[in-house]
Design a protein around this motif. Structure first.
Motif, short mmCIF file in Angstrom:
data_model
loop_
_atom_site.label_atom_id
_atom_site.label_comp_id
_atom_site.label_asym_id
_atom_site.label_seq_id
_atom_site.Cartn_x
_atom_site.Cartn_y
_atom_site.Cartn_z
N SER A 147 6.37 0.54 3.13
CA SER A 147 5.29 -0.44 3.27
C SER A 147 4.27 0.14 4.24
O SER A 147 4.60 0.36 5.41
CB SER A 147 5.81 -1.78 3.78
OG SER A 147 4.73 -2.63 4.11
N PHE A 148 3.05 0.37 3.77
CA PHE A 148 2.04 0.99 4.64
C PHE A 148 0.82 0.10 4.89
O PHE A 148 -0.13 0.53 5.55
CB PHE A 148 1.60 2.33 4.05
CG PHE A 148 2.69 3.36 4.05
CD1 PHE A 148 3.14 3.92 5.24
CD2 PHE A 148 3.28 3.78 2.87
CE1 PHE A 148 4.15 4.86 5.26
CE2 PHE A 148 4.30 4.72 2.87
CZ PHE A 148 4.74 5.27 4.06
N SER A 149 0.83 -1.13 4.36
CA SER A 149 -0.33 -2.00 4.60
C SER A 149 -0.43 -2.37 6.08
O SER A 149 -1.52 -2.47 6.64
CB SER A 149 -0.24 -3.27 3.74
OG SER A 149 0.89 -4.04 4.11
N GLY A 150 0.72 -2.56 6.74
CA GLY A 150 0.71 -2.89 8.15
C GLY A 150 0.18 -1.76 9.01
O GLY A 150 -0.47 -1.99 10.05
N LEU A 151 0.44 -0.54 8.61
CA LEU A 151 -0.07 0.62 9.34
C LEU A 151 -1.58 0.68 9.25
O LEU A 151 -2.28 0.93 10.25
CB LEU A 151 0.56 1.90 8.78
CG LEU A 151 0.15 3.22 9.44
CD1 LEU A 151 0.44 3.21 10.92
CD2 LEU A 151 0.87 4.39 8.75
N ASP A 203 0.83 -1.21 0.00
CA ASP A 203 0.00 0.00 0.00
C ASP A 203 0.87 1.26 0.00
O ASP A 203 1.80 1.39 0.81
CB ASP A 203 -0.90 0.02 1.24
CG ASP A 203 -2.14 -0.85 1.07
OD1 ASP A 203 -2.27 -1.48 0.00
OD2 ASP A 203 -2.98 -0.88 1.99
N ALA A 204 0.54 2.19 -0.90
CA ALA A 204 1.21 3.48 -0.90
C ALA A 204 0.61 4.37 0.18
O ALA A 204 -0.42 4.05 0.78
CB ALA A 204 1.06 4.13 -2.27
N ALA A 205 1.25 5.51 0.44
CA ALA A 205 0.79 6.41 1.49
C ALA A 205 -0.64 6.88 1.23
O ALA A 205 -1.48 6.91 2.14
CB ALA A 205 1.74 7.61 1.60
N GLY A 206 -0.94 7.24 -0.03
CA GLY A 206 -2.29 7.70 -0.35
C GLY A 206 -3.34 6.63 -0.13
O GLY A 206 -4.44 6.91 0.35
N GLU A 207 -3.01 5.40 -0.48
CA GLU A 207 -3.94 4.28 -0.27
C GLU A 207 -4.17 4.05 1.22
O GLU A 207 -5.29 3.78 1.66
CB GLU A 207 -3.38 3.01 -0.92
CG GLU A 207 -3.36 3.07 -2.43
CD GLU A 207 -2.65 1.87 -3.04
OE1 GLU A 207 -3.17 1.29 -4.01
OE2 GLU A 207 -1.55 1.53 -2.55
#
Length: 341
Positions: free
Chosen positions: A210-214, A160-164
């Motif tokens: 990596s932003f999916s975990g966030l 996931d990107a930051a915007g997603e």
């Protein structure tokens, strides 16, 4: 040279005229946010149909605003990709159809290159070379930029990107679409000491993201609530989310600056309008003595001005890049590092 720019990669229709001697002459933008809000995200078919309705009226508006006739246009640039295939096809067909009618050359432009170069439209633009953080929609990338078409990928998102992450986390909190502005505003009322969320890949020793975990951590917090979230709880979670995301983006930018030895940092794309990110970067720039540049707020989202400008820059370097056979194709997936001059 006057270049017409056509942007239709997703849910904004943008038309603009850029003059290589006099700068931006006129631009107009129609956002589809209100139409897609009820669905919680972009519906590709609806987006394509709306681009069809908006393109020509916006063209007429831009021509009137610039006080020029369409026959004064020297070339036409359009977003060839990446983006939604149907939406891209609308802009490409409008641009190539107009090129055929006016007997003018047309040029397909990379959407992310438009974002990457958009800070050069500012009153005090950066000079090459610089490090660029590109945070637009489904893209989070760090690039070294030595000139138009001279891009070296330093790091990118692995999921996931930051915007997603912004949009998905905002949806979990019951906020509106698009999620970025909504969650950023709510975070201003949050208490930073209530929740602590993970900073994914903060110490990964590379420049990837990596932003999916966030986003998953936000989901876990929401599910732990036995009752409906009150507004203060939502604000506290929003603050924890924004703080975590900004910490990661800031740390990666600082590492990129150190590794490259450059002293200019450019922020481009929709997330570049985020006030918390700007405040953190400005403070770091003052402390570490480097310069940070942003697009004008109106050019952080998708727009025709950045496409007209990117097209003009490429045509100045390589006039033969434009075509006159008016056959076109679009590239929904198109890695930025494939571009050359």
């Amino acid at each position: 040279m006057i270049v017409l720019g056509v942007e239709s990669s997703c849910d904004e229709t943008g038309i603009a005229l850029y003059d290589t001697q006099h700068g931006l002459l006129s631009h107009a933008l129609h956002s589809q946010v209100a139409m897609h809000e009820q669905y919680g995200g972009v519906v590709p078919e609806l987006a394509s149909r709306d681009h069809i309705r908006r393109a020509i009226p916006l063209l007429e508006q831009v021509l009137a605003g610039a006080h020029i006739d369409r026959h004064q246009i020297d070339a036409i640039a359009y977003t060839q990709g990446p983006g939604l295939a149907g939406a891209l096809l609308v802009g490409a067909s409008v641009a190539c159809g107009l090129g055929l009618a006016l007997d003018r050359p047309v040029l397909g432009v990379h959407h992310l290159e438009g974002h990457l170069l958009s800070p050069l439209l500012a009153s005090e633009p950066p000079t090459f070379p610089f490090v660029a953080l590109l945070v637009s929609g489904g893209h989070t990338q760090l690039m070294r930029v030595d000139g138009v078409g001279q891009y070296a990928l330093l790091g990118e998102t692995l999921d996931d990107a930051a915007g997603e992450a912004f949009d998905k986390s905002a949806k979990l909190l019951g906020l509106g679409y698009p999620g970025g502005p909504a969650i950023s505003r709510l975070a201003e009322f949050g208490d930073p000491s209530v929740y602590q969320l993970p900073r994914p890949m903060l110490h990964s020793k590379d420049l990837n993201f990596s932003f999916s975990g966030l986003k998953t951590a936000v989901l876990t917090l929401v599910k732990k609530q036995t009752t409906n979230l009150c507004e203060q709880d939502k604000a506290n979670i929003a603050r924890a989310f924004v703080d975590a995301l900004v910490d990661v983006l800031l740390a990666k930018c600082l590492t990129a600056m150190k590794q490259t030895g450059l002293k200019r940092l450019v922020i481009a794309g929709g997330v570049g309008a985020n006030s918390q990110l700007r405040n953190a970067l400005n403070a770091a720039a003052q402390k570490r003595r480097f310069q940070v540049y942003y697009p004008e707020l109106e050019f952080c989202t998708d727009n025709g001005a950045m496409i007209a400008f990117a097209g003009a820059m490429r045509l100045q370097l390589k006039p033969e890049a434009a075509q006159r056979d008016y056959a076109f194709n679009v590239r929904p997936r198109w890695p930025l590092n494939e571009l050359g001059i």
